[in-house]
Write an enzyme that holds these catalytic residues in place. Structure first.
Site, mmCIF file in Angstrom:
data_model
loop_
_atom_site.group_PDB
_atom_site.id
_atom_site.type_symbol
_atom_site.label_atom_id
_atom_site.label_comp_id
_atom_site.label_asym_id
_atom_site.label_seq_id
_atom_site.Cartn_x
_atom_site.Cartn_y
_atom_site.Cartn_z
ATOM 1 C CG HIS A 27 -1.967 -1.038 1.271
ATOM 2 N ND1 HIS A 27 -2.412 -1.688 2.192
ATOM 3 C CD2 HIS A 27 -2.466 -1.469 0.122
ATOM 4 C CE1 HIS A 27 -3.350 -2.504 1.749
ATOM 5 N NE2 HIS A 27 -3.530 -2.588 0.546
ATOM 6 C CD GLU B 255 -1.990 -4.025 9.187
ATOM 7 O OE1 GLU B 255 -1.535 -2.729 8.997
ATOM 8 O OE2 GLU B 255 -2.721 -4.245 8.105
#
Length: 435
Positions: free
Chosen positions: A185, A394
């Site tokens: 991303h 994450e």
């Protein structure tokens, strides 16, 4: 997008005809939805121009949302009238962006020759800087470092995997291997930075970490989405997707083409593709593409992983933000047969991580997370390829800065994640020898 724009200045602009998007006056709200109606209203709000939900809205959990100046007052009033709890984390997103990566004449590393390595860890670097650093490592440490171009992006940029191995030869190694990808991303700048930090530990501090390269081959792709990454540096800092186009398909929609480019590369893998948590709308941030592996980036990664499937024992993909160590889902969306093994190894990783700086990472199985996802790379690696220890990491933080994590966080984040990966690697290898 209709954000205010200003002309950029960057050596990587030559392939673009654009103006830089400014988020001046944009607010970052944190909202606590307590009802299903509020959840639905937030989803509707996110469809408005220039509104961004940074995480999916979940009942009784905070959600961060970027709001343009023209609707801030009305949203505040609506939240107060409905007694919805909220706070304002920033009153100027553009200031956060500017503070995150300030422009200084001496802040950018320039590759001059093989004896000059000034790559810094106090700054987020351009794609050119990253590529030059990788070339520097290959030329300086040619006895155990190689660069492999596994394919090209939608805009024709090389996808460069660094191979780190004590068995540097043209003969395929028989050692177990670890795959790490980052920068899927575009706006998650901490992800490539941490991947590069890991590479530095394995290569430039190889004397300290020699056991990791003697016993394991490492394949690391620091920037999986180079087109999007460049776009965040030159045009829109908060862009998420790739930059591919499919005009014949997208013309069915009435949004501007610039808003509708790209695919969410972590929704494009061939496992539960286009199910919950993805979109068929090419203008949406979670657009899954026209079919699994429709994108050259995911095809290149998957083909390489499949070629080495017999040796890859750990698959890791680095993302941000929320500080979670995610275990993959399976077809039944429940516990897998080896759930306890994945949990055990994941727990060892997050516990070793915490010992370094006290940072808490939540170890979570995907079937227990509060929002759905599908078409993810780690799920594919686990269920389609059979890589048992597949995880999504994450990275920092938990929302104070979100995708705009200050560069001062690169080194501490890199240190703790490398510690966790080193622990995971050693534990998996010991477990393999004992079994």
């Amino acid at each position: 997008m209709n954000c205010a724009e200003s002309k950029p200045s960057s050596e990587e602009e030559e392939n673009y005809d654009f103006k830089r998007i400014s988020y001046k006056g944009y607010h970052l709200f944190r909202i606590w939805p307590r009802s299903d109606d509020t959840i639905e209203n937030l989803k509707i709000l996110s469809e408005q121009p220039n509104v961004q939900l940074w995480l999916p809205p979940v009942k009784n959990m905070s959600v961060d949302i970027v709001l343009p100046p023209n609707i801030i007052s009305s949203i505040k009033e609506e939240l107060k009238e409905n007694s919805i709890e909220f706070s304002i984390l920033s009153t100027d997103i553009q200031k956060l962006i500017s503070d995150q990566n300030p422009r200084h004449s001496d802040s950018r590393w320039k590759f001059k020759n093989e004896q000059t390595n000034k790559f810094t860890w106090t700054h987020y670097h351009s794609l050119d800087d990253i590529s030059n650093y990788l070339e520097y490592l290959r030329s300086t440490y040619s006895n155990f470092v190689d660069l492999i171009t596994i394919g090209k992006s939608a805009e024709g940029r090389d996808l460069k995997v660094i191979r780190i191995s004590s068995d540097k030869s043209d003969i395929e190694s028989l050692k177990p291997a670890i795959w790490i990808d980052a920068g899927v991303h575009a706006r998650e700048w901490i992800s490539p930075a941490v991947a590069l930090f890991i590479i530095k530990q394995l290569v430039e501090f190889n004397n300290t970490n020699k056991n990791l390269t003697q016993n394991v081959d490492w394949y690391i792709l620091p920037v999986s989405n180079p087109d999007g990454y460049i776009y965040t540096h030159t045009t829109d800092r908060l862009w998420k997707k790739s930059r591919s186009t499919d005009d014949g398909f997208r013309n069915r929609y009435f949004w501007e083409e610039s808003d509708c480019k790209g695919v969410d590369l972590n929704r494009n893998w061939d496992f539960r593709w286009n199910e919950d948590g993805s979109s068929e709308n090419p203008c949406h941030d979670t657009y899954a593409g026209r079919h699994p592996f429709s994108e050259p980036e995911t095809r290149a990664m998957s083909n390489f992983i499949l070629e080495h499937r017999d040796r890859i024992i750990i698959y890791l993909t680095l993302h941000s933000y929320s500080q979670m160590w995610l275990m993959p889902s399976n077809p039944t969306k429940s516990k897998s047969n080896d759930y306890d093994d994945l949990l055990y190894m994941g727990r060892k990783a997050v516990e070793s991580l915490k010992k370094l700086h006290g940072t808490n990472y939540k170890l979570v199985a995907k079937h227990n997370i509060f929002y759905p996802t599908s078409g993810n790379s780690d799920d594919w690696a686990k269920n389609k390829v059979g890589i048992k220890y597949s995880y999504t990491i994450e990275l920092r933080d938990r929302g104070t800065y979100g995708f705009l994590l200050p560069p001062s966080e690169i080194i501490p984040t890199g240190k703790e994640i490398f510690t966790a990966i080193r622990t995971l690697t050693k534990s998996v290898l010991i477990n393999a020898l004992d079994s």
